[in-house]
Structure formats: C-alpha cells, structure tokens
Scaffold this motif. Structure first.
Motif, PDB file in Angstrom:
ATOM      1  N   SER A  28       3.564  -4.873   6.685  1.00 22.73           N
ATOM      2  CA  SER A  28       2.165  -5.028   6.782  1.00 22.73           C
ATOM      3  C   SER A  28       2.189  -3.604   6.339  1.00 22.73           C
ATOM      4  O   SER A  28       0.789  -3.417   6.037  1.00 22.73           O
ATOM      5  N   GLY A  29       2.876  -2.481   6.346  1.00 21.91           N
ATOM      6  CA  GLY A  29       2.918  -1.021   5.252  1.00 21.91           C
ATOM      7  C   GLY A  29       4.229  -0.251   5.004  1.00 21.91           C
ATOM      8  O   GLY A  29       5.072  -1.144   5.201  1.00 21.91           O
ATOM      9  N   GLY A  30       3.543   1.093   5.739  1.00 26.16           N
ATOM     10  CA  GLY A  30       4.782   1.553   4.802  1.00 26.16           C
ATOM     11  C   GLY A  30       5.834   1.864   6.007  1.00 26.16           C
ATOM     12  O   GLY A  30       7.440   1.859   5.431  1.00 26.16           O
ATOM     13  N   ASN A  31       5.555   2.065   7.041  1.00 27.44           N
ATOM     14  CA  ASN A  31       6.750   1.554   8.010  1.00 27.44           C
ATOM     15  C   ASN A  31       7.586   0.645   8.398  1.00 27.44           C
ATOM     16  O   ASN A  31       9.053   0.681   8.217  1.00 27.44           O
TER      17      ASN A  31
ATOM     18  N   LEU B  12      -3.549   0.918  -4.499  1.00 30.29           N
ATOM     19  CA  LEU B  12      -4.133   0.317  -4.930  1.00 30.29           C
ATOM     20  C   LEU B  12      -5.096  -1.078  -4.786  1.00 30.29           C
ATOM     21  O   LEU B  12      -5.815  -1.690  -4.431  1.00 30.29           O
ATOM     22  N   TYR B  13      -5.598   0.169  -3.262  1.00 35.81           N
ATOM     23  CA  TYR B  13      -7.175  -0.153  -2.944  1.00 35.81           C
ATOM     24  C   TYR B  13      -6.953  -1.678  -2.151  1.00 35.81           C
ATOM     25  O   TYR B  13      -8.038  -2.394  -2.092  1.00 35.81           O
ATOM     26  N   ALA B  14      -5.831  -2.227  -1.880  1.00 36.91           N
ATOM     27  CA  ALA B  14      -6.069  -3.848  -0.803  1.00 36.91           C
ATOM     28  C   ALA B  14      -6.991  -3.379   0.176  1.00 36.91           C
ATOM     29  O   ALA B  14      -5.640  -2.739   0.905  1.00 36.91           O
ATOM     30  N   PRO B  15      -7.015  -4.189   1.056  1.00 40.24           N
ATOM     31  CA  PRO B  15      -7.241  -4.452   2.291  1.00 40.24           C
ATOM     32  C   PRO B  15      -6.250  -4.286   3.323  1.00 40.24           C
ATOM     33  O   PRO B  15      -5.472  -4.951   2.999  1.00 40.24           O
ATOM     34  N   LEU B  16      -5.810  -3.778   4.160  1.00 38.74           N
ATOM     35  CA  LEU B  16      -5.329  -3.286   5.250  1.00 38.74           C
ATOM     36  C   LEU B  16      -4.693  -5.052   5.561  1.00 38.74           C
ATOM     37  O   LEU B  16      -5.555  -5.662   5.862  1.00 38.74           O
ATOM     38  N   GLU B  17      -3.643  -5.857   5.847  1.00 44.81           N
ATOM     39  CA  GLU B  17      -2.270  -4.739   5.173  1.00 44.81           C
ATOM     40  C   GLU B  17      -1.699  -5.579   4.168  1.00 44.81           C
ATOM     41  O   GLU B  17      -1.664  -6.242   4.454  1.00 44.81           O
ATOM     42  N   ALA B  18      -0.759  -4.453   3.390  1.00 44.16           N
ATOM     43  CA  ALA B  18      -0.617  -4.674   2.794  1.00 44.16           C
ATOM     44  C   ALA B  18       1.354  -3.707   2.087  1.00 44.16           C
ATOM     45  O   ALA B  18       0.385  -2.426   1.240  1.00 44.16           O
ATOM     46  N   GLY B  19       2.077  -3.338   2.679  1.00 45.45           N
ATOM     47  CA  GLY B  19       2.967  -2.625   2.170  1.00 45.45           C
ATOM     48  C   GLY B  19       4.141  -3.623   1.128  1.00 45.45           C
ATOM     49  O   GLY B  19       4.353  -4.725   0.859  1.00 45.45           O
TER      50      GLY B  19
END
Length: 511
Positions: free
Chosen positions: A161-164, A316-323
């Motif tokens: 989902s993201g950095g976390n 990389l300017y991807a829409p959320l979510e992308a970790g």
C-alpha cells in the motif's frame, strides 16, 4: 437469514437482473460522461485553489454525512455526477502545480486509466492461478524498479500500500532472518532484539517495532549532524552487545521526510557487513534519484542493502496506493511470511504473492506503475525527477536572495525556508527572537494554506520552525517557484503585523 416468504423464486432467477449490473452500452455511456468530467477537471486544476479550505463540519454538511443508508437505489448516472462534484469541489488537490506539502506526487493520467482497467479484471494478485497475467506484470515491475535504482534485479519483492507497509515487510523479513531462533513460532520473548536508526527516520519504524512485538524501546537512536553518525553507531553497538542485546538491523534513510537528507549509506553498509547485521534502506522517497546529477553520492549505498523500500506513488507519480519492498535474497520474504493451509491448492502454479508478503487478497497495483514506466521510459523518469530537483534548488536560491526570507536547507527536491522580518535579522539566534519567529512561521503556514494559493508543510531544524516545500510534481514549473517567495513575504508581513498587535510586551524584538 432470508425467510421463505421473501426468498426469491428460482423462476425469477432464471433471468436475473442484479441492481449493480450494467449492459455494455450503459457502462460505455456512463464511462464517457465520467471521463469527460475528469478531463475537464484536469484542464481546469491550475486555475483553481489547491484546497477549498473547509472545516470538517462544512464538508460533512455538503456530504449530508448523517443521512441513513437509502433503502431504494438510485440511477448510476446521477450518483456519478454527484460524486464527481463532491470530489472536485471539496478536495485537496495534490495534482495541483502548487502542491508541495508532502511527498505525495501528482498522479499520472495513465495511472488513472490503469486503475479503471485493473478494476475491470478485478484480479486477486495473491495467487498465480487467480491472476496469471497480473502476477507476471507485477514481477516484471519489481525487476524494472530494482534496475532503475541500481539494485540487483534478481531480488525478491512485491507491491504494497505504501512506505509504511513496504518498510514493515522488510523489517519482518530481517527479524525472521536475523533472530537466531524461530521467531515466527516462539515470538520475540526469547531475546532482546534491537534496531538502529537516526532520529530523522520516518515514524514507520515505531509502528514496525510495535507491530513486530519488539516495542519502541528496541529502537536505539543514533544521532549525527548529517544523519546517522558511524562512530556513535559503533559505540552503541559494542555497549549493546555487552549488555545482552541482540542487534539485528540498521535502518538508513535515502531521503528523510523533513529535509530529504541522505544517511551515509555506503559506510552503514560496510558496518553491517562487518558485524553481520541486516541493512535496510528506507528509500520510499529518495531512492529513485540514485545516479542523477547533483544527488548525494551516498545514494550509491542502495546497491549494498539487504532490503530497500521504495514508493512509486511518490517520485514515480503513480496514483495511490503503490509502495514496494525489495529484498536481495528472495527466500527471505518466503521465510518471513509463508504459510500453507490445507484450503489452498496453489502449489506449483508459479509465484504466489500471498507466500512472500502480509496480504492474501491483493489488488492489481502493478498495472498503473507498469504502464507509466513504459509511457515515460527510464529516460523520461530521470528527466522528470531531475527537473523536480532543479526546481527545488531554484526555490532555495530565490529564497536566499530575498530580503525577508531565510533559506535553510536543500536536499534532493525538498527546500526549507522561513520568513524573517528585516527588522529582526540583526537579532537572529537570541532565544526571544527565535521563539517569536517560530510562532510567526507556524501561523504563516496556516495563512498560506488558507489562501489556497499553495499548499506546503513544515519541519523543525535545529529548533527552527521552517516552511517545507517538497517538489514531486511534474506539473510544477519555474514560474510556480518564482511565485513562492512573493507569496510567503506578502502573507508573512500580514501575519507579522497581526502577531505584533496580539502580543503584549517585548516590542523590541517584534518591529
């Protein structure tokens, strides 16, 4: 349970018409109308405010937040029009060319379309059998991302989902690999595991230590003027060993949240190799700048890490979510997450992502990253990232030349500065003046947000409350940077006047 009197008859179900279903023509009509509205929104975004600056109560009133779930359904066309109006009129727009608040990028339009396409297939990218093409696309994206940052492209990895979650995934892989006992079965009570990080590290590390059962006291903070201090790390490591701790992990930052600073990654990598510790790099923000002109040479330490977290929805300017979690040894992920319950029958079906990460059911996050990487190409991405860095440096130079601004830091694409009334420049450093400037800039941040002309955030650097501009925005231009110092100074003068009027006494430092 449905009663027999209200249960649908089998005869009616022979020609079932579900409330959520649509014909191809209906979907096409609604889709065209919605795409037109989104296109108009994108074209008009620059001319509007970055945020409408509404209170929670105002937003809830527009939403009619307290209404009950309707018993009867409504037409999809009306619902989509209403939803578009709610979102386009009552949102903070991180795609606006003057959004610099957090490390959340403007979303690539192809990524928006990709999310629609991914939802159409609705692949569950937890098992290969459930998502053959989506699984292979994600695996290709992992290889491409690793190659882009100079990491071994035969590594293991997956999108999250993201950095976390990406950092937590690497943290758990390190715990399983380094504990020295079966930590997944026995838990962490068998030893005093500890981890080293800089106080500038993102707060994911507290969450990870908490969720992994170590507790936040297991984080041993290593400070330094420029990130983690290697001498301090050596001293603390030796002391911890003598006191019975079990050090297992060192966390380096490739671009801190507050300022974009980079830890001495090559030195940390060498230390970890010497002491057989797991070296993890939080590169959620800065890793994608590796190798670009003017970026810190310390970023080259990425290639030596045991694991790296990166966020395509940042630079990389991807829409959320992308970790994304990348792990040098692919088996370390399987050793940390794999379970094989009897109700799964996915063996021998290729890569199963449920086997190497915390999720079983997983959305098709990779498609938006995969398409954008191909649309821009590696060269296009390097150009956009380099442009963001150049713009942030340009803003720093503009602030340094402005008589009412103090340029404080510039690292990667983050610039920090503060408003300093000219009359106070001669008294910088005194406790009274610094306290006043902190309060002035704290209020100034709110004034900038309320203006709708820009959206920024703050940092605290050596006791200074500063305004933080993070440029991860392919819509931002040199003209936008040139507009920032006059905006900050104009609102700064107004807030300074208001603060002088509301503060009694001590006028000698507030002229």
């Amino acid at each position: 349970m449905t009663s027999m009197s209200t249960a649908p008859s089998i005869e009616r179900l022979r020609t079932r018409a579900a409330p959520l279903d649509m014909t191809g023509d209906q979907f096409r009509s609604l889709g065209h109308e919605l795409v037109d509205r989104i296109a108009e929104f994108l074209d008009s975004m620059r001319s509007g405010p970055v945020t409408p600056v509404e209170t929670p109560e105002e937003v809830r009133a527009v939403l009619d937040a307290n209404r009950e779930l309707p018993e009867e359904g409504k037409h999809a066309s009306a619902l989509l029009r209403h939803s578009a109006a709610l979102l386009f009129e009552h949102s903070l727009f991180n795609g606006h060319p003057r959004f610099y608040g957090y490390i959340t990028s403007s979303a690539a339009p192809i990524g928006m379309l990709a999310d629609l396409l991914a939802a159409a297939v609705n692949a569950n990218v937890g098992a290969w059998k459930l998502s053959p093409m989506a699984t292979e696309i994600e695996a290709q994206v992992i290889r491409w991302l690793a190659k882009f940052i100079g990491y071994p492209d035969d590594c293991g990895g997956l999108l999250l989902s993201g950095g976390n979650m990406a950092n937590l995934t690497c943290f758990l892989a390190a715990r399983a690999a380094q504990a020295g006992w079966d930590v997944r079965r026995q838990g962490v009570v068998s030893g005093r595991l500890c981890v080293y990080a800089s106080p500038e590290a993102h707060t994911w590390i507290q969450k990870a230590a908490d969720l992994a059962g170590l507790g936040t006291e297991a984080i041993h903070w290593i400070d330094g003027r420029r990130g983690m201090d290697l001498d301090e790390l050596r001293i603390r490591y030796e002391r911890d060993k003598e006191e019975g701790y079990h050090p297992f992990l060192v966390v380096g930052s490739a671009g801190t949240v507050s300022t974009g600073a980079v830890d001495p990654l090559p030195d940390l990598a060498a230390f970890c190799q010497e002491h057989k510790l797991w070296f993890h790099i939080d590169g959620a923000y800065g890793a994608f700048a590796c190798g670009l002109a003017g970026t810190p040479p310390e970023l080259r330490g990425l290639e030596s890490a045991d694991s790296v977290a990166v966020d395509p929805h940042k630079w990389l300017y991807a829409p959320l979510e992308a970790g994304c979690a990348l792990v040098r040894n692919p088996s370390a992920l399987r050793n940390a997450f794999s379970y094989h319950p009897p109700y799964y029958s996915f063996e021998g079906e290729g890569l199963n992502y449920y086997d190497i990460g915390p999720q079983n059911s997983r959305g098709f996050r990779a498609l938006k990253v995969w398409l954008a990487l191909q649309q821009a190409g590696a060269a296009g991405y390097r150009e956009m990232i380099q442009d963001d860095i150049v713009l942030a440096r340009y803003l720093y130079d503009l602030a340094a030349d402005h008589p009412e601004l103090e340029a404080v830091t510039h690292h990667l694409s983050i610039t920090t500065l503060r408003y300093v009334p000219q009359a106070l420049r001669g008294d910088l450093g005194s406790e009274q003046t610094e306290d006043y400037l902190n309060e002035l800039n704290r209020r100034l941040l709110v004034a900038i947000e309320k203006s709708g002309e820009a959206f920024i955030s703050n940092a605290v650097i050596a006791g200074k409350y500063v305004l933080r501009f993070c440029i991860v925005n392919f819509r931002a231009s040199a003209g936008d940077m040139e507009a920032m110092p006059p905006l900050v100074a104009r609102l700064g003068r107004r807030v300074h006047g208001e603060l002088k009027s509301s503060t009694a006494g001590g006028e000698s430092t507030r002229d």
